[in-house]
Scaffold this motif. Structure first.
Motif, PDB file in Angstrom:
ATOM      1  N   THR A   1       0.831  -1.205   0.103  1.00  0.00           N
ATOM      2  CA  THR A   1      -0.074  -0.056   0.090  1.00  0.00           C
ATOM      3  C   THR A   1       0.883   1.107  -0.074  1.00  0.00           C
ATOM      4  O   THR A   1       0.516   2.157  -0.782  1.00  0.00           O
ATOM      5  N   GLY A   2       1.866   1.163   0.682  1.00  0.00           N
ATOM      6  CA  GLY A   2       2.795   2.481   0.792  1.00  0.00           C
ATOM      7  C   GLY A   2       4.121   2.027  -0.089  1.00  0.00           C
ATOM      8  O   GLY A   2       5.169   2.851   0.083  1.00  0.00           O
ATOM      9  N   ASP A   3       3.970   1.289  -1.212  1.00  0.00           N
ATOM     10  CA  ASP A   3       5.077   1.050  -1.762  1.00  0.00           C
ATOM     11  C   ASP A   3       6.266   0.656  -1.360  1.00  0.00           C
ATOM     12  O   ASP A   3       7.365   1.039  -1.403  1.00  0.00           O
ATOM     13  N   ASP A   4       5.985  -0.228  -0.522  1.00  0.00           N
ATOM     14  CA  ASP A   4       6.992  -0.899   0.463  1.00  0.00           C
ATOM     15  C   ASP A   4       8.085  -1.677  -0.244  1.00  0.00           C
ATOM     16  O   ASP A   4       9.390  -1.533   0.559  1.00  0.00           O
ATOM     17  N   ILE A   5       7.936  -2.058  -1.133  1.00  0.00           N
ATOM     18  CA  ILE A   5       8.889  -3.164  -1.931  1.00  0.00           C
ATOM     19  C   ILE A   5       8.875  -2.528  -3.340  1.00  0.00           C
ATOM     20  O   ILE A   5       8.063  -2.443  -3.979  1.00  0.00           O
ATOM     21  N   LYS A   6      10.249  -2.523  -3.608  1.00  0.00           N
ATOM     22  CA  LYS A   6      10.563  -2.031  -5.022  1.00  0.00           C
ATOM     23  C   LYS A   6      11.696  -2.998  -5.542  1.00  0.00           C
ATOM     24  O   LYS A   6      12.475  -3.239  -4.903  1.00  0.00           O
ATOM     25  N   ILE A   7      11.390  -3.554  -6.677  1.00  0.00           N
ATOM     26  CA  ILE A   7      12.430  -4.398  -7.476  1.00  0.00           C
ATOM     27  C   ILE A   7      12.592  -3.657  -8.929  1.00  0.00           C
ATOM     28  O   ILE A   7      11.605  -3.335  -9.676  1.00  0.00           O
ATOM     29  N   TYR A   8      13.984  -3.411  -8.982  1.00  0.00           N
ATOM     30  CA  TYR A   8      14.101  -2.643 -10.460  1.00  0.00           C
ATOM     31  C   TYR A   8      15.514  -2.741 -10.869  1.00  0.00           C
ATOM     32  O   TYR A   8      16.637  -3.265  -9.972  1.00  0.00           O
ATOM     33  N   HIS A   9      15.843  -2.644 -12.122  1.00  0.00           N
ATOM     34  CA  HIS A   9      17.075  -2.502 -12.526  1.00  0.00           C
ATOM     35  C   HIS A   9      17.385  -1.266 -13.337  1.00  0.00           C
ATOM     36  O   HIS A   9      16.744  -0.662 -14.197  1.00  0.00           O
ATOM     37  N   ASP A  10      18.456  -0.507 -13.025  1.00  0.00           N
ATOM     38  CA  ASP A  10      18.765   0.862 -13.517  1.00  0.00           C
ATOM     39  C   ASP A  10      19.664   0.744 -14.713  1.00  0.00           C
ATOM     40  O   ASP A  10      20.197   1.757 -15.340  1.00  0.00           O
ATOM     41  N   GLY A  11      19.799  -0.313 -15.370  1.00  0.00           N
ATOM     42  CA  GLY A  11      20.664  -0.377 -16.607  1.00  0.00           C
ATOM     43  C   GLY A  11      22.042  -1.037 -16.179  1.00  0.00           C
ATOM     44  O   GLY A  11      22.803  -1.485 -17.143  1.00  0.00           O
ATOM     45  N   THR A  12      22.534  -0.804 -15.181  1.00  0.00           N
ATOM     46  CA  THR A  12      23.811  -1.159 -14.360  1.00  0.00           C
ATOM     47  C   THR A  12      23.630  -2.249 -13.305  1.00  0.00           C
ATOM     48  O   THR A  12      24.420  -3.227 -13.228  1.00  0.00           O
ATOM     49  N   HIS A  13      22.801  -1.702 -12.444  1.00  0.00           N
ATOM     50  CA  HIS A  13      22.709  -2.204 -11.239  1.00  0.00           C
ATOM     51  C   HIS A  13      21.397  -2.885 -10.774  1.00  0.00           C
ATOM     52  O   HIS A  13      20.304  -2.136 -11.378  1.00  0.00           O
ATOM     53  N   SER A  14      21.243  -3.901 -10.228  1.00  0.00           N
ATOM     54  CA  SER A  14      19.672  -4.582  -9.736  1.00  0.00           C
ATOM     55  C   SER A  14      19.503  -4.190  -8.281  1.00  0.00           C
ATOM     56  O   SER A  14      20.539  -4.281  -7.518  1.00  0.00           O
ATOM     57  N   TYR A  15      18.283  -4.027  -8.077  1.00  0.00           N
ATOM     58  CA  TYR A  15      17.813  -3.724  -6.642  1.00  0.00           C
ATOM     59  C   TYR A  15      16.699  -4.270  -6.026  1.00  0.00           C
ATOM     60  O   TYR A  15      15.738  -4.449  -6.990  1.00  0.00           O
ATOM     61  N   ILE A  16      16.687  -4.741  -4.869  1.00  0.00           N
ATOM     62  CA  ILE A  16      15.406  -4.931  -4.251  1.00  0.00           C
ATOM     63  C   ILE A  16      15.529  -3.917  -2.911  1.00  0.00           C
ATOM     64  O   ILE A  16      16.350  -4.129  -2.106  1.00  0.00           O
ATOM     65  N   ARG A  17      14.541  -3.151  -2.969  1.00  0.00           N
ATOM     66  CA  ARG A  17      14.366  -2.192  -1.771  1.00  0.00           C
ATOM     67  C   ARG A  17      13.071  -2.445  -1.073  1.00  0.00           C
ATOM     68  O   ARG A  17      12.175  -2.497  -1.327  1.00  0.00           O
ATOM     69  N   PHE A  18      13.406  -2.326   0.310  1.00  0.00           N
ATOM     70  CA  PHE A  18      12.510  -2.361   1.213  1.00  0.00           C
ATOM     71  C   PHE A  18      12.331  -1.103   2.116  1.00  0.00           C
ATOM     72  O   PHE A  18      13.342  -0.809   2.849  1.00  0.00           O
ATOM     73  N   ASP A  19      11.320  -0.490   2.012  1.00  0.00           N
ATOM     74  CA  ASP A  19      11.224   0.807   2.837  1.00  0.00           C
ATOM     75  C   ASP A  19      10.172   0.564   4.066  1.00  0.00           C
ATOM     76  O   ASP A  19       9.850   1.310   4.524  1.00  0.00           O
ATOM     77  N   SER A  20      10.108  -0.635   4.556  1.00  0.00           N
ATOM     78  CA  SER A  20       9.420  -0.682   5.642  1.00  0.00           C
ATOM     79  C   SER A  20      10.261  -1.089   6.854  1.00  0.00           C
ATOM     80  O   SER A  20      11.747  -1.188   6.506  1.00  0.00           O
ATOM     81  N   ASN A  21      10.105  -1.270   7.914  1.00  0.00           N
ATOM     82  CA  ASN A  21      10.768  -1.434   9.236  1.00  0.00           C
ATOM     83  C   ASN A  21      11.857  -2.707   9.131  1.00  0.00           C
ATOM     84  O   ASN A  21      13.061  -2.720   9.340  1.00  0.00           O
ATOM     85  N   GLN A  22      11.285  -3.976   8.686  1.00  0.00           N
ATOM     86  CA  GLN A  22      12.165  -5.010   8.927  1.00  0.00           C
ATOM     87  C   GLN A  22      12.158  -5.891   7.494  1.00  0.00           C
ATOM     88  O   GLN A  22      11.051  -5.699   7.046  1.00  0.00           O
ATOM     89  N   PHE A  23      13.022  -6.674   7.429  1.00  0.00           N
ATOM     90  CA  PHE A  23      12.990  -7.678   6.169  1.00  0.00           C
ATOM     91  C   PHE A  23      13.344  -9.082   6.715  1.00  0.00           C
ATOM     92  O   PHE A  23      13.976  -9.255   7.306  1.00  0.00           O
ATOM     93  N   TYR A  24      12.374  -9.728   6.206  1.00  0.00           N
ATOM     94  CA  TYR A  24      12.423 -11.369   6.682  1.00  0.00           C
ATOM     95  C   TYR A  24      12.459 -12.329   5.356  1.00  0.00           C
ATOM     96  O   TYR A  24      11.821 -12.154   4.494  1.00  0.00           O
ATOM     97  N   CYS A  25      13.601 -13.036   5.530  1.00  0.00           N
ATOM     98  CA  CYS A  25      13.761 -13.952   4.183  1.00  0.00           C
ATOM     99  C   CYS A  25      13.868 -15.317   5.060  1.00  0.00           C
ATOM    100  O   CYS A  25      14.460 -15.526   5.983  1.00  0.00           O
ATOM    101  N   GLN A  26      12.694 -16.180   4.639  1.00  0.00           N
ATOM    102  CA  GLN A  26      12.358 -17.318   5.265  1.00  0.00           C
ATOM    103  C   GLN A  26      12.690 -18.557   4.057  1.00  0.00           C
ATOM    104  O   GLN A  26      12.332 -18.482   3.163  1.00  0.00           O
ATOM    105  N   ALA A  27      13.394 -19.726   4.778  1.00  0.00           N
ATOM    106  CA  ALA A  27      13.590 -20.952   3.826  1.00  0.00           C
ATOM    107  C   ALA A  27      13.355 -22.107   4.846  1.00  0.00           C
ATOM    108  O   ALA A  27      13.591 -21.862   6.057  1.00  0.00           O
ATOM    109  N   GLN A  28      12.695 -23.046   4.220  1.00  0.00           N
ATOM    110  CA  GLN A  28      12.471 -24.355   4.909  1.00  0.00           C
ATOM    111  C   GLN A  28      13.399 -25.027   5.434  1.00  0.00           C
ATOM    112  O   GLN A  28      13.636 -25.610   6.596  1.00  0.00           O
ATOM    113  N   ASN A  29      14.579 -25.025   4.741  1.00  0.00           N
ATOM    114  CA  ASN A  29      15.932 -25.607   4.976  1.00  0.00           C
ATOM    115  C   ASN A  29      17.110 -24.662   4.940  1.00  0.00           C
ATOM    116  O   ASN A  29      17.336 -24.042   6.098  1.00  0.00           O
TER     117      ASN A  29
END
Length: 121
Positions: free
Chosen positions: A11-39
């Motif tokens: 709702t607040g554009d919290d996650i942005k995934i983009y490429h600027d022609g040179t670099h790729s980005y995953i940007r999180f504009d919220s307080n925390q980022f969790y990456c979860q994997a089963q193993n």
């Protein structure tokens, strides 16, 4: 999608995934980022060919391993941590002290002199 186009989520554009022609980005504009994997969770580097190198591996219910140039240098173990290679201590300015302890000894104390050299005391 062309360069500089963004995938925006939240709702607040919290996650942005983009490429600027040179670099790729995953940007999180919220307080925390969790990456979860089963193993296991991997962070890897790949070159322009087919070579893939481990940088970090977090094993489910187990070790966290850090790699330098695809060689394991540090890992957590059930009793603490294990270092594969040399440990370089930057203790800072003159008189600053760094301590290294083990279960078999009272510890080793390192101190910096006026020239920035580190010595065992």
């Amino acid at each position: 999608m062309p360069d500089n186009a963004k995938v925006i989520v939240g709702t607040g554009d919290d996650i942005k995934i983009y490429h600027d022609g040179t670099h790729s980005y995953i940007r999180f504009d919220s307080n925390q980022f969790y990456c979860q994997a089963q193993n296991n969770f991997y962070i890897q580097h790949h070159d322009s060919g087919s070579s893939i190198e481990d940088m970090l591996i977090a094993r489910g219910d187990g070790a966290v391993e850090l790699y330098y140039d695809d060689v394991k240098k540090f890992e957590t173990i059930s009793t603490g941590a294990k270092l594969n290679g040399n440990l370089h201590l930057d203790v800072g300015s003159s008189g600053t002290v760094a301590y290294v302890f083990s279960n078999n000894a009272a510890g080793i104390v390192f101190q910096a002199d006026d020239n920035g050299h580190i010595f065992q005391t």
